[in-house]
Every structure is written in C-alpha cells, then in structure tokens.
Write a protein that holds these residues in place. Structure first.
Motif, short mmCIF file in Angstrom:
data_model
loop_
_atom_site.label_atom_id
_atom_site.label_comp_id
_atom_site.label_asym_id
_atom_site.label_seq_id
_atom_site.Cartn_x
_atom_site.Cartn_y
_atom_site.Cartn_z
N ASP A 1 0.81 -1.22 0.00
CA ASP A 1 0.00 0.00 0.00
C ASP A 1 0.84 1.27 0.00
N GLY A 2 2.14 1.10 -0.11
CA GLY A 2 3.00 2.27 -0.20
C GLY A 2 3.48 2.80 1.14
N LYS A 3 3.17 2.08 2.22
CA LYS A 3 3.59 2.53 3.55
C LYS A 3 5.06 2.14 3.77
N GLU A 4 5.81 3.13 4.26
CA GLU A 4 7.25 2.90 4.46
C GLU A 4 7.60 2.61 5.91
N SER A 5 8.53 1.68 6.14
CA SER A 5 9.16 1.57 7.46
C SER A 5 10.66 1.76 7.26
N ARG A 6 11.31 2.42 8.22
CA ARG A 6 12.73 2.75 8.08
C ARG A 6 13.51 2.36 9.30
N GLU A 7 14.77 1.97 9.08
CA GLU A 7 15.72 1.73 10.18
C GLU A 7 17.01 2.43 9.80
N LEU A 8 17.56 3.15 10.73
CA LEU A 8 18.84 3.81 10.46
C LEU A 8 19.95 2.74 10.43
N ILE A 9 20.79 2.78 9.40
CA ILE A 9 21.96 1.90 9.38
C ILE A 9 23.12 2.63 10.04
N HIS A 10 23.42 3.82 9.52
CA HIS A 10 24.55 4.56 10.09
C HIS A 10 24.55 6.01 9.62
N GLU A 11 24.94 6.92 10.50
CA GLU A 11 25.22 8.32 10.12
C GLU A 11 26.70 8.39 9.76
N PHE A 12 26.98 8.51 8.49
CA PHE A 12 28.38 8.55 8.06
C PHE A 12 28.95 9.96 8.21
N ASP A 13 30.18 10.07 8.74
CA ASP A 13 30.83 11.38 8.65
C ASP A 13 32.02 11.33 7.69
N GLY A 14 32.21 10.19 7.03
CA GLY A 14 33.25 10.07 6.01
C GLY A 14 32.92 8.90 5.10
N GLU A 15 33.88 8.49 4.29
CA GLU A 15 33.66 7.38 3.35
C GLU A 15 33.38 6.07 4.08
N GLY A 16 32.66 5.17 3.41
CA GLY A 16 32.37 3.86 4.02
C GLY A 16 31.69 2.92 3.04
N ILE A 17 31.12 1.87 3.55
CA ILE A 17 30.46 0.86 2.72
C ILE A 17 29.19 0.38 3.40
N ILE A 18 28.18 0.00 2.61
CA ILE A 18 26.99 -0.64 3.19
C ILE A 18 26.57 -1.82 2.31
N GLN A 19 25.77 -2.70 2.91
CA GLN A 19 25.34 -3.92 2.22
C GLN A 19 23.92 -4.28 2.67
N GLY A 20 23.07 -4.60 1.70
CA GLY A 20 21.72 -5.05 2.05
C GLY A 20 21.55 -6.48 1.61
N MET A 21 21.00 -7.34 2.47
CA MET A 21 20.73 -8.71 2.04
C MET A 21 19.40 -9.18 2.58
N HIS A 22 18.93 -10.32 2.05
CA HIS A 22 17.60 -10.79 2.46
C HIS A 22 17.55 -12.31 2.45
N ASN A 23 16.52 -12.84 3.09
CA ASN A 23 16.12 -14.21 2.86
C ASN A 23 14.61 -14.27 2.96
N VAL A 24 14.01 -15.41 2.59
CA VAL A 24 12.55 -15.52 2.68
C VAL A 24 12.20 -16.72 3.55
N ASN A 25 11.16 -16.54 4.37
CA ASN A 25 10.83 -17.56 5.35
C ASN A 25 10.54 -18.92 4.72
N GLN A 26 9.94 -18.89 3.52
CA GLN A 26 9.61 -20.15 2.88
C GLN A 26 10.86 -20.96 2.54
N SER A 27 11.90 -20.26 2.10
CA SER A 27 13.14 -20.95 1.76
C SER A 27 13.82 -21.49 3.02
N ILE A 28 13.78 -20.71 4.08
CA ILE A 28 14.38 -21.16 5.34
C ILE A 28 13.63 -22.40 5.85
N ALA A 29 12.30 -22.38 5.71
CA ALA A 29 11.50 -23.51 6.18
C ALA A 29 11.80 -24.77 5.38
N SER A 30 11.97 -24.63 4.05
CA SER A 30 12.25 -25.87 3.31
C SER A 30 13.67 -26.35 3.57
#
Ligand code: NAP
Ligand code: MG
Length: 398
Positions: free
Chosen positions: A160-189
């Motif tokens: 429905d277009g509703k957003e939820s947010r979580e802060l990863i980090h407030e950067f004050d210089g260069e850095g790196i980030i990574q997003g990953m996922h899994n799905v419950n159905q795959s974990i269950a099988s």
C-alpha cells in the motif's frame, strides 16, 4: 548369475570430460554385470545441452519429480573459454543451479572415510556432513560504496505504499553498506530438508547462527528451525534416537573441532560455503566427497562433489595414462541405487550398494589407489593404479 532387477527407474544424468569417461567404465565394470540397470537417460554433456538449448537439463530435473531418485555425472559450467571450445550458442547456466531451482533443495556433502587417508583433525573418527542453505544472504546482496558524510537507512515499502525505516549509520566520512535478504519459505524448506535427512541417515543435526548479535535476521533462522522441529519432528527424532542441537556459530566451530564427527552440520549459505571447503580438505580430498541434493518433497539427486577433472581429460585425449579417482562417482551411484531399493522395498538392491561401497573402501585400504590418494596416504607402500585398473580392482573384489 541372475542380475538384480530394478522395479522402477532412476534418472541418469550423464556429463562431461574425464568424469564422463569414468561414468562409462563404472557402468561397464561395476554395475551392469550385477544389476539390470533401469534408468531414464539424459545426456547433460555440454554438446547435447547446446543442441537442445539446455532443454535437456530442465527435462532431466522434471524427470526427478516423477521418479524421485537421480544420479548425476559432473558437468561443465560454461565460461568464456568454453564458448569457443564448444562453439556454444549461449553461455548456458550451471546445470546444478538449474536443477536446484526446479527441485528447491538443500545440498548435503559428506566425506568418504577410509583407513590410510587420515583427517588432519585427529579426533574426527566419523564423517561430518555439511548441509548448506543454497538461497539468499550475501549471495543475493546489494552493496554501495558511501562517498562521504550522510545518512544510510533500510527502507521497506509495503503493497500500500507505507514505508518503514531503520537507520543503518550516520556517516561522517567514506564507508560501505550492504543489504541482504532471505525468505521464510526458503528457510523452512531448508529446515525440513535437514530434519528429513537426519532421520534418513540416523544422525544428529546441529544448527548454528549468530542470533545473539543478529537479533532479527539470524534469530528468524533459529526460530523457524525450532518451530518446525517442535511441531513436526520432535517425536520422530526421539523414536530414531537422534538429537536436534542448536548453538551459536562460534560455539559450533569449537565443538566441531573437538568432536568425533558423525553428525550433520546445517549451515547458513555463507557458513556452508566456507565450512564445506574446510571440512572437505581436512578430511583429505575433494575426490572422496559425496554430494546429494534433497528436496523438501523427498526427491534425491546424487553426485560427486568435484568437477569434470578437465586437466586429466586433456591428458586422456592425448593418449596419456590418467589416474583419476572414481570413488565419489561410484558412491553417487550407490547412493542412488540404495535409495531406489529403499523406496521400492528391494533389499537386494540396497545390499548391492553396500557391497560395492565396501569393495571400494577395501580396495583402497588394501593399498590399491589412484595417484591423488597415494600422495596423502599413511600407507607406506601404496600401489598406484590408472583410472581403469582401479575400477577393475574394485570389480575383482566385488
Ligand atoms: P575439478 O574438476 O574438481 O578439478 C580440480 C582439480 O582437483 C583437478 O585438476 C585435480 O587435481 C583434482 N581433482 C578433482 N577431482 C579429482 C578426481 N576425481 N581424481 C583426481 N583428482 C581430482 O575442478 P575444475 O578443474 O576447476 O573444473 C573443471 C570443470 O568442472 C569446470 O568446467 C567446472 O565448471 C566443472 N565443475 C562441475 C561441478 C559439478 O558438476 N558438480 C563442480 C565443480 C566444477 P590435479 O590436476 O592436480 O590432479
Ligand atoms: Mg566455496
């Protein structure tokens, strides 16, 4: 002598290069003299995959859904060099990836333990089987290099277009980030495949994550395993006299090192990638490693853990002698035949699989082996045999 009959077929997936040569020898010397082989044959050799626009791989995987049991030879996963070598229409995907996507399974890898090929870890007396989750996490990640100061957030937008947010980090210089996922159905099988395989092989099941640090991500793995265990497997495990054991990944690593072996270690995708290489090399050789894909619906596809042994194949083509180890490929066949026997209630077929495995192990323990094992054996006088003579030596014992 009457040959053993098979009531139902197994799916036979032929492959490439040196392992294709071994495949033929194994059938001729070790199987056909004793068993009236009943297989549905699919040629997954790269030439035929190319001719059929890889349809043969899809067909073979669908055949496993019908017959439940398959045995697969190692196959080439094409890269740029293979495009020219085989004059390919397309860079076809890895057959194992295609088959896994259709059957949705978990891969179990276990070393074949023989006297004279001693694990580096002295207290390991029995094999350790690694079960690797084959979906998601860092293998399906999204990464960014952060150029300088700014705010990084995780954002989820629902239907429905509703957003939820979580802060990863407030950067004050260069850095790196990574997003990953899994799905419950795959974990269950993944969980169900592991519990079923533990029951099948009557071994304890260990599972570990870092749930104390990753309180949502890893904790979800822990919770799904526990819920499924409590609801569906607790009684069956007690009846079989086996245990499901959960601990933290660092504790698991310490316990594995001090253990005797003889259990299944379920690993998240990355842990399984890293730990299976550690376990297999500590047990001695990739050529002594079996691999089976088990789907949650109870389909089984057996293979060797190694590739097509390309370097040996080129020697073979030049007419030079090879000493390629066929043990893992033999055990792929015995795994499939034993499972077929079990599903069909054929004690004869299961007993044949046991005998062929014993003949193989006895041949090595007696001192007759291929070159890769001769290099690492504690046997002071190994007899090095070529590819075919090793198989003939097993046939003689059998
Ligand atoms: P590989 O076939 O596993 O062989 C790597 C090296 O390991 C060999 O050169 C050999 O060392 C040793 N080795 C592996 N299996 C052996 C055996 N049975 N007996 C004796 N020595 C053995 O890996 P690769 O050369 O990287 O890959 C070749 C092809 O296999 C590639 O096209 C790849 O796509 C494919 N592959 C397929 C699968 C699969 O179908 N499941 C898995 C992995 C790779 P020495 O040369 O030092 O004797
Ligand atoms: Mg790896």
């Amino acid at each position: 002598m009457d040959r053993i009959k098979m009531a139902n077929p197994i799916v036979e997936m032929d492959g490439d290069e040196m392992t294709r040569i071994l495949w033929k020898m194994i059938k001729e010397h070790l199987l056909e003299p004793f068993v009236e082989l009943n297989t549905e044959y699919y040629d997954l050799g790269l030439e035929h995959r190319n001719e059929t626009d890889d349809q043969v791989t899809v067909d073979s995987a669908n055949a496993v859904k019908k017959h439940k049991v398959a045995v697969k030879c190692a196959t080439i996963t094409p890269n740029a060099a293979r495009m020219t070598e085989y004059d390919l229409k397309e860079m076809w995907k890895s057959p194992n990836g295609t088959i896994r996507a259709i059957l949705d399974g978990t891969v179990f890898r276990a070393p074949i333990v023989v006297k004279g090929i001693e694990p580096c870890v002295r207290n390991w007396k029995k094999p350790i089987t690694i079960a690797r989750h084959a979906y998601g996490d860092v293998y399906k990640n999204t990464e960014m290099k952060i150029p300088g100061a700014g705010k990084a957030e995780l954002v989820f937008t629902d239907k429905d277009g509703k957003e939820s947010r979580e802060l990863i980090h407030e950067f004050d210089g260069e850095g790196i980030i990574q997003g990953m996922h899994n799905v419950n159905q795959s974990i269950a099988s993944f969980a169900r495949s592991c519990f079923n395989y533990a029951l099948d092989t009557k071994q304890d099941l260990w599972f570990a994550t870092k749930d104390t640090i990753s309180k949502k991500y890893d904790h979800t793995f822990k919770d799904i395993f526990q819920e499924i265990y409590d609801a569906e497997y607790d009684e069956k495990f007690k009846e079989a006299g086996i245990v499901y054991f959960y601990t933290l990944i660092d504790d698991a690593v310490a316990r594995v090192m001090k253990s005797e072996g003889g259990y299944i270690w379920a690993c998240k995708n990355y842990d399984g990638d890293v730990m299976s290489d550690m376990v297999s090399s500590a047990f001695g050789s990739l050529a002594m490693m079996t691999s089976v894909l088990v789907s949650p619906e109870g389909y089984y596809e057996y293979e060797a853990a190694h590739g097509t042994v390309q370097r040996h194949y080129y020697k073979h083509l030049k007419g030079e002698e090879t000493s390629t180890n066929s043990v893992a490929t033999i055990f792929a066949w015995t795994g499939a035949l034993r499972k077929r026997g079990e599903l069909d209630g054929s004690g004869e077929l299961m007993e044949f699989a046991d005998r062929l495995e014993k003949a193989t192990i006895d041949t090595i323990e007696e001192g007759k082996m291929t070159k890769d094992l001769a290099l690492i054996t504690t046997n002071p006088n190994p007899v090095v045999l070529n590819s075919e003579d090793f198989i003939r030596a097993i046939a003689e014992r059998l």
